[in-house]
Write a protein that holds these residues in place. Structure first.
Motif, PDB file in Angstrom:
ATOM      1  N   LEU A 139     -76.021  36.272  -6.295  1.00  0.00           N
ATOM      2  CA  LEU A 139     -76.596  35.549  -5.169  1.00  0.00           C
ATOM      3  C   LEU A 139     -77.443  34.375  -5.656  1.00  0.00           C
ATOM      4  O   LEU A 139     -77.334  33.257  -5.142  1.00  0.00           O
ATOM      5  CB  LEU A 139     -77.450  36.505  -4.323  1.00  0.00           C
ATOM      6  N   ASN A 140     -78.277  34.605  -6.660  1.00  0.00           N
ATOM      7  CA  ASN A 140     -79.140  33.540  -7.166  1.00  0.00           C
ATOM      8  C   ASN A 140     -78.355  32.422  -7.835  1.00  0.00           C
ATOM      9  O   ASN A 140     -78.731  31.252  -7.739  1.00  0.00           O
ATOM     10  CB  ASN A 140     -80.193  34.115  -8.117  1.00  0.00           C
ATOM     11  N   ILE A 141     -77.254  32.765  -8.505  1.00  0.00           N
ATOM     12  CA  ILE A 141     -76.392  31.728  -9.085  1.00  0.00           C
ATOM     13  C   ILE A 141     -75.818  30.852  -7.972  1.00  0.00           C
ATOM     14  O   ILE A 141     -75.838  29.617  -8.061  1.00  0.00           O
ATOM     15  CB  ILE A 141     -75.265  32.362  -9.938  1.00  0.00           C
ATOM     16  N   CYS A 142     -75.304  31.487  -6.922  1.00  0.00           N
ATOM     17  CA  CYS A 142     -74.768  30.729  -5.778  1.00  0.00           C
ATOM     18  C   CYS A 142     -75.853  29.875  -5.126  1.00  0.00           C
ATOM     19  O   CYS A 142     -75.604  28.718  -4.764  1.00  0.00           O
ATOM     20  CB  CYS A 142     -74.161  31.670  -4.738  1.00  0.00           C
ATOM     21  N   ASN A 143     -77.045  30.435  -4.985  1.00  0.00           N
ATOM     22  CA  ASN A 143     -78.135  29.675  -4.379  1.00  0.00           C
ATOM     23  C   ASN A 143     -78.521  28.460  -5.222  1.00  0.00           C
ATOM     24  O   ASN A 143     -78.835  27.402  -4.673  1.00  0.00           O
ATOM     25  CB  ASN A 143     -79.366  30.558  -4.158  1.00  0.00           C
ATOM     26  N   THR A 144     -78.488  28.612  -6.538  1.00  0.00           N
ATOM     27  CA  THR A 144     -78.805  27.482  -7.412  1.00  0.00           C
ATOM     28  C   THR A 144     -77.827  26.339  -7.164  1.00  0.00           C
ATOM     29  O   THR A 144     -78.235  25.171  -7.002  1.00  0.00           O
ATOM     30  CB  THR A 144     -78.767  27.924  -8.894  1.00  0.00           C
ATOM     31  N   ILE A 145     -76.554  26.656  -7.107  1.00  0.00           N
ATOM     32  CA  ILE A 145     -75.527  25.642  -6.830  1.00  0.00           C
ATOM     33  C   ILE A 145     -75.722  25.071  -5.427  1.00  0.00           C
ATOM     34  O   ILE A 145     -75.651  23.855  -5.208  1.00  0.00           O
ATOM     35  CB  ILE A 145     -74.123  26.252  -7.008  1.00  0.00           C
ATOM     36  N   HIS A 146     -75.966  25.941  -4.477  1.00  0.00           N
ATOM     37  CA  HIS A 146     -76.194  25.564  -3.080  1.00  0.00           C
ATOM     38  C   HIS A 146     -77.305  24.521  -2.958  1.00  0.00           C
ATOM     39  O   HIS A 146     -77.126  23.471  -2.351  1.00  0.00           O
ATOM     40  CB  HIS A 146     -76.532  26.844  -2.299  1.00  0.00           C
ATOM     41  N   TYR A 147     -78.453  24.793  -3.566  1.00  0.00           N
ATOM     42  CA  TYR A 147     -79.585  23.876  -3.465  1.00  0.00           C
ATOM     43  C   TYR A 147     -79.348  22.589  -4.248  1.00  0.00           C
ATOM     44  O   TYR A 147     -79.871  21.537  -3.876  1.00  0.00           O
ATOM     45  CB  TYR A 147     -80.874  24.558  -3.908  1.00  0.00           C
ATOM     46  N   ALA A 148     -78.537  22.644  -5.317  1.00  0.00           N
ATOM     47  CA  ALA A 148     -78.197  21.422  -6.052  1.00  0.00           C
ATOM     48  C   ALA A 148     -77.439  20.455  -5.148  1.00  0.00           C
ATOM     49  O   ALA A 148     -77.724  19.247  -5.152  1.00  0.00           O
ATOM     50  CB  ALA A 148     -77.375  21.761  -7.292  1.00  0.00           C
ATOM     51  N   PHE A 149     -76.507  20.970  -4.353  1.00  0.00           N
ATOM     52  CA  PHE A 149     -75.761  20.115  -3.422  1.00  0.00           C
ATOM     53  C   PHE A 149     -76.675  19.501  -2.365  1.00  0.00           C
ATOM     54  O   PHE A 149     -76.409  18.415  -1.875  1.00  0.00           O
ATOM     55  CB  PHE A 149     -74.623  20.890  -2.746  1.00  0.00           C
ATOM     56  N   PHE A 150     -77.736  20.192  -1.997  1.00  0.00           N
ATOM     57  CA  PHE A 150     -78.676  19.674  -1.008  1.00  0.00           C
ATOM     58  C   PHE A 150     -79.770  18.804  -1.633  1.00  0.00           C
ATOM     59  O   PHE A 150     -80.630  18.307  -0.917  1.00  0.00           O
ATOM     60  CB  PHE A 150     -79.333  20.825  -0.238  1.00  0.00           C
ATOM     61  N   ALA A 151     -79.743  18.663  -2.950  1.00  0.00           N
ATOM     62  CA  ALA A 151     -80.788  17.923  -3.680  1.00  0.00           C
ATOM     63  C   ALA A 151     -82.173  18.497  -3.378  1.00  0.00           C
ATOM     64  O   ALA A 151     -83.163  17.775  -3.338  1.00  0.00           O
ATOM     65  CB  ALA A 151     -80.729  16.429  -3.376  1.00  0.00           C
ATOM     66  N   ALA A 152     -82.222  19.807  -3.177  1.00  0.00           N
ATOM     67  CA  ALA A 152     -83.482  20.523  -2.949  1.00  0.00           C
ATOM     68  C   ALA A 152     -83.896  21.095  -4.305  1.00  0.00           C
ATOM     69  O   ALA A 152     -83.671  22.266  -4.605  1.00  0.00           O
ATOM     70  CB  ALA A 152     -83.295  21.610  -1.901  1.00  0.00           C
TER      71      ALA A 152
END
Length: 175
Positions: A41-54
């Motif tokens: 989950l945390n790996i996916c979230n890291t990628i997720h937030y990278a796409f949002f520039a968060a």
């Protein structure tokens, strides 16, 4: 314009993958399985937030990946302390406004829960951390992330109730 749309699309997609993994993680009554799924989950979230520039969220999620993996091997207060200090230091350095600090708070709370708590108490403290991440996901505009935290809160409460009822049944049966 197309790049922004594609980044947003991929970000939301990874948010929905995180949503699915979050449901699977907090449905677990076994702490080890919960933590293993949380690593993914945390790996996916890291990628997720990278796409949002968060970036504050991204760094907190990346640290959460390593923290959760290490929490399966040790419950050391010193290791937890190092992750909390690292997260606070990086988060305060990267944050551009006070609203960027919600994931930092959520990660610190989750770190304490993973390393120092277990069972019902761990899941109760996770509720507080999930609240911080929920606020963050609303601010970031993450649909999957917002749904994730709402569902994690609900599933975590349900699992806590199941654990509590199982303990009551065990105590009742032993009397």
């Amino acid at each position: 314009m197309l790049e922004h749309f594609l980044g947003h699309f991929w970000g939301q997609l990874f948010g929905f993958i995180s949503f699915s993994l979050g449901i699977a993680s907090f449905w677990q009554t076994d702490d080890r399985r919960l933590k293993l799924i949380m690593v993914l989950l945390n790996i996916c979230n890291t990628i997720h937030y990278a796409f949002f520039a968060a970036f504050t969220s991204m760094v907190s999620s990346l640290l959460s990946t390593f923290r959760t993996a290490l929490s399966m091997r040790t419950r050391s207060g010193w290791v937890a302390f190092l992750f909390i200090v690292s997260n606070l230091t990086l988060g305060l350095y990267i944050a551009q406004s006070w609203s960027d600090l919600w994931p930092v708070f959520g990660m610190c709370i989750g770190t304490y829960a993973l390393f120092r708590l277990k069972g019902l108490t761990m899941r109760f403290v996770f509720l507080i951390g999930s609240g911080c991440w929920l606020i963050n996901n609303i601010i970031v505009g993450s649909i999957g992330g917002t749904m994730l935290e709402i569902m994690m809160l609900l599933i975590n409460l349900s699992t806590m109730f199941r654990i509590f009822k199982a303990r009551q049944a065990t105590v009742h049966d032993s009397q």
